[in-house]
Scaffold this active site. Structure first.
Site, PDB file in Angstrom:
ATOM      1  N   HIS A  22     -15.830 -12.871  19.461  1.00  0.00           N
ATOM      2  CA  HIS A  22     -14.620 -13.227  18.715  1.00  0.00           C
ATOM      3  C   HIS A  22     -14.942 -13.512  17.250  1.00  0.00           C
ATOM      4  O   HIS A  22     -16.058 -13.896  16.892  1.00  0.00           O
ATOM      5  CB  HIS A  22     -13.920 -14.431  19.346  1.00  0.00           C
ATOM      6  CG  HIS A  22     -14.717 -15.697  19.269  1.00  0.00           C
ATOM      7  ND1 HIS A  22     -14.824 -16.451  18.120  1.00  0.00           N
ATOM      8  CD2 HIS A  22     -15.465 -16.334  20.198  1.00  0.00           C
ATOM      9  CE1 HIS A  22     -15.580 -17.501  18.341  1.00  0.00           C
ATOM     10  NE2 HIS A  22     -15.994 -17.456  19.596  1.00  0.00           N
ATOM     11  N   GLU A 134     -16.179 -18.660  27.477  1.00  0.00           N
ATOM     12  CA  GLU A 134     -17.351 -19.392  26.966  1.00  0.00           C
ATOM     13  C   GLU A 134     -17.785 -20.440  27.999  1.00  0.00           C
ATOM     14  O   GLU A 134     -17.140 -20.579  29.044  1.00  0.00           O
ATOM     15  CB  GLU A 134     -16.967 -20.059  25.624  1.00  0.00           C
ATOM     16  CG  GLU A 134     -18.089 -20.768  24.910  1.00  0.00           C
ATOM     17  CD  GLU A 134     -19.318 -19.903  24.645  1.00  0.00           C
ATOM     18  OE1 GLU A 134     -20.058 -19.608  25.607  1.00  0.00           O
ATOM     19  OE2 GLU A 134     -19.576 -19.554  23.491  1.00  0.00           O
TER      20      GLU A 134
END
Length: 206
Positions: A22, A134
């Protein structure tokens, strides 16, 4: 002596997977000042910064210029806001136009982005997948969230292997995955044991 092991794989048994971390999120800015900010509940589902959106725009231009945008059959993203904003910004349709009877992929100002809506027209399908998130965290409302305990790196790698095994069940051959640096790093470290050490080292870099 380290001997390279070569393998042959029929093309119809292979997939091309494009891994994307990202763009810059507000948690990255705070984490550079104080690493403990990465544990902050307020920054858990961080949105992109203005620099992050510039990174998204640049990657989108690159993906279009090299023809990759026409090849991607599926976009898989972590369900966190920063990854979804990156995925939609890079691989989504053009700016959303009112009156077009197609739902937007991203509404205007999603996550206080100040960005226009993005159309779902002429873009691949998107799937948000929990396994490529994550480091996870656990509480009563979300079994994958703990207020102050992060998932161990070995657990991230094991989850990554399960994610890759699931990926193999997909029919698509060219897939973009938008995830997080920690997830990508620990997942890739779990692979390459059957490769030459140079290859293993290359895929295991941050």
């Amino acid at each position: 002596m380290d001997v390279a092991q070569s393998g042959l794989y029929p093309l119809q048994r292979c997939k091309t997977v494009h891994l994307v971390r990202h763009a810059q999120g507000i948690h990255n800015v705070e984490g550079e000042k104080d690493f403990s900010a990465y544990m902050s509940p307020e920054l858990f589902d961080a949105h992109l910064t203005p620099l992050g959106w510039n990174q998204v725009d640049n990657l989108r231009k690159h993906v279009k210029a090299c023809g990759l945008s026409r090849k991607i059959e599926l976009v898989i993203t972590s369900p966190l806001l920063r990854t979804m904003q990156t995925a939609v910004g890079v691989f989504g349709g053009e700016s959303y136009t009112e009156g077009v009877n197609i739902p937007p992929l991203m509404v205007e100002n999603a996550g206080h982005s100040g960005q226009p809506a993005i159309s779902s027209l002429n873009c691949p399908p998107f799937i948000a997948v929990e396994r490529c998130r994550e480091h996870l965290v656990e509480n009563d409302e979300d079994v994958l969230w703990k207020a102050d305990v992060r998932e161990a790196n070995e657990e991230v790698a094991a989850r990554g292997v399960k994610f890759i095994n699931w990926l193999w069940t997909r029919k698509e051959k060219e897939i973009a995955i938008v995830s997080h640096s920690g997830f990508l790093f620990h997942t890739l470290q779990a692979f390459g044991g059957d490769c030459h050490s140079i290859v293993k080292e290359e895929i295991s870099k941050q």
